[in-house]
Design an enzyme around this catalytic site. Structure first.
Site, short mmCIF file in Angstrom:
data_model
loop_
_atom_site.label_atom_id
_atom_site.label_comp_id
_atom_site.label_asym_id
_atom_site.label_seq_id
_atom_site.Cartn_x
_atom_site.Cartn_y
_atom_site.Cartn_z
N GLU A 152 22.47 24.22 3.16
CA GLU A 152 23.14 25.28 3.91
C GLU A 152 22.42 26.61 3.73
O GLU A 152 22.17 27.07 2.62
CB GLU A 152 24.60 25.42 3.48
CG GLU A 152 25.35 26.44 4.31
CD GLU A 152 26.86 26.31 4.22
OE1 GLU A 152 27.54 26.88 5.09
OE2 GLU A 152 27.35 25.63 3.31
N GLU A 247 34.75 25.64 9.87
CA GLU A 247 34.95 26.06 8.48
C GLU A 247 35.71 27.40 8.47
O GLU A 247 35.22 28.41 7.99
CB GLU A 247 33.61 26.19 7.76
CG GLU A 247 33.75 26.09 6.26
CD GLU A 247 32.42 26.13 5.54
OE1 GLU A 247 32.30 25.48 4.50
OE2 GLU A 247 31.49 26.84 6.00
#
Length: 292
Positions: A152, A247
């Site tokens: 990420e 998210e």
């Protein structure tokens, strides 16, 4: 594309158990999701019986699990302490093994270090030098299970190691494993990239996982701070067909609010039923943008 969301959406704790996972899985299946993002650390601590039960949850509700890790400092693959790096590598090897048991295809997150960074050390070159060989070894193990590790790219307030797509590509190229690629996130890209669609195109085939949320971490479509039409078109342009996972973090308080820095309620004091409605509406919105 497989549309998903993280398990912690409805609460302010990172804790979870099989009963809660099953409850959330049923909701997601009913709403039309096909991916469910779960905690790597929870998975790490599951025994064989629990892994079997978790696999059954995925099968019952037709959901693919993505596995998300925000590693604790004791598992830091970039640590200056060899014992910490070794501990982290063993930790992730076990997670990958457990992922195989529940047919989870992707390990996503800041697995190259720990999250969020405390910035006690900020020597990027040294962090790369220490972590890259371990990601290469982990990638080789993951490849044997048919699992990908999507690293990420975070914003400057959460890491100093990978903060834009270009350096993530450079990092992955140095790792040199087919199983190690990139996770981009609209929230982080909104802060760090000059143009997030250019970043998506730059990632191209190296894009292994994708997180979505508004610029203040609300659900996609709640305020249109992101150019979702362009994001969706760009994903189609690169023939992206993997996870598109929401998210969002709307609730203040608790461990989640503290970790994510949610200092005020963003949900308009929503109860569970209203949170469900927000989610269903957002999924329809996201599909319309990603599918054209």
């Amino acid at each position: 594309m497989k549309y998903g969301i993280g398990y912690a959406y409805w609460g302010t704790t990172w804790d979870c158990d099989l009963e809660k996972y099953k409850k959330v899985a049923k909701k997601l299946a009913d709403f039309g999701f096909t991916m469910f993002e779960i905690s790597a650390d929870h998975l790490y601590h599951m025994n064989e019986k629990e892994l079997t039960e978790m696999a059954a949850i995925g099968k019952e509700y037709g959901l693919t699990f993505s596995t998300n890790s925000g590693p604790a400092k004791e598992y830091d693959l970039s640590s200056g302490e060899e014992a910490v790096r070794s501990n982290g590598l063993n930790y992730f090897k076990q997670i990958v093994k457990n992922m195989d048991a529940i047919k989870s295809p992707v390990l996503a997150g800041a697995i190259y270090s720990f999250w969020p960074s405390d910035f006690a050390q900020t020597d990027k070159a040294a962090a790369w030098e220490r972590s890259i060989p371990l990601l290469r070894e982990l990638g080789n193990v993951a490849e044997g299970y048919g699992i990908e590790c999507a690293l990420e790219v975070l914003n400057r307030n959460e890491t100093y190691i990978l903060t834009d797509c270009k350096e993530a590509i450079d990092y992955c190229n140095q790792v040199g494993s087919k199983a190690v690629n990139i996770l981009l996130d609209t929230y982080h890209m909104n802060i760090e990239e000059d143009n997030m669609c250019d970043a998506i195109r730059l990632a191209g085939d190296m894009l292994g996982h994708f997180h979505v949320g508004e610029a203040n971490r609300k659900l996609p479509g709640m305020n249109n701070s992101i150019d979702w039409d362009s994001v969706g078109k760009t994903l189609r342009d690169i023939n992206y067909d993997k996870g598109v996972v929401m998210e969002p973090f709307l609730l203040s308080g608790g461990a989640v609010g503290s970790s994510i820095r949610v200092w005020r309620d963003l949900s308009n004091n929503a109860d569970e039923a209203m949170m469900d409605e927000y989610l269903k509406k957002s999924l329809a919105f996201l599909k319309s943008k990603c599918e054209g």
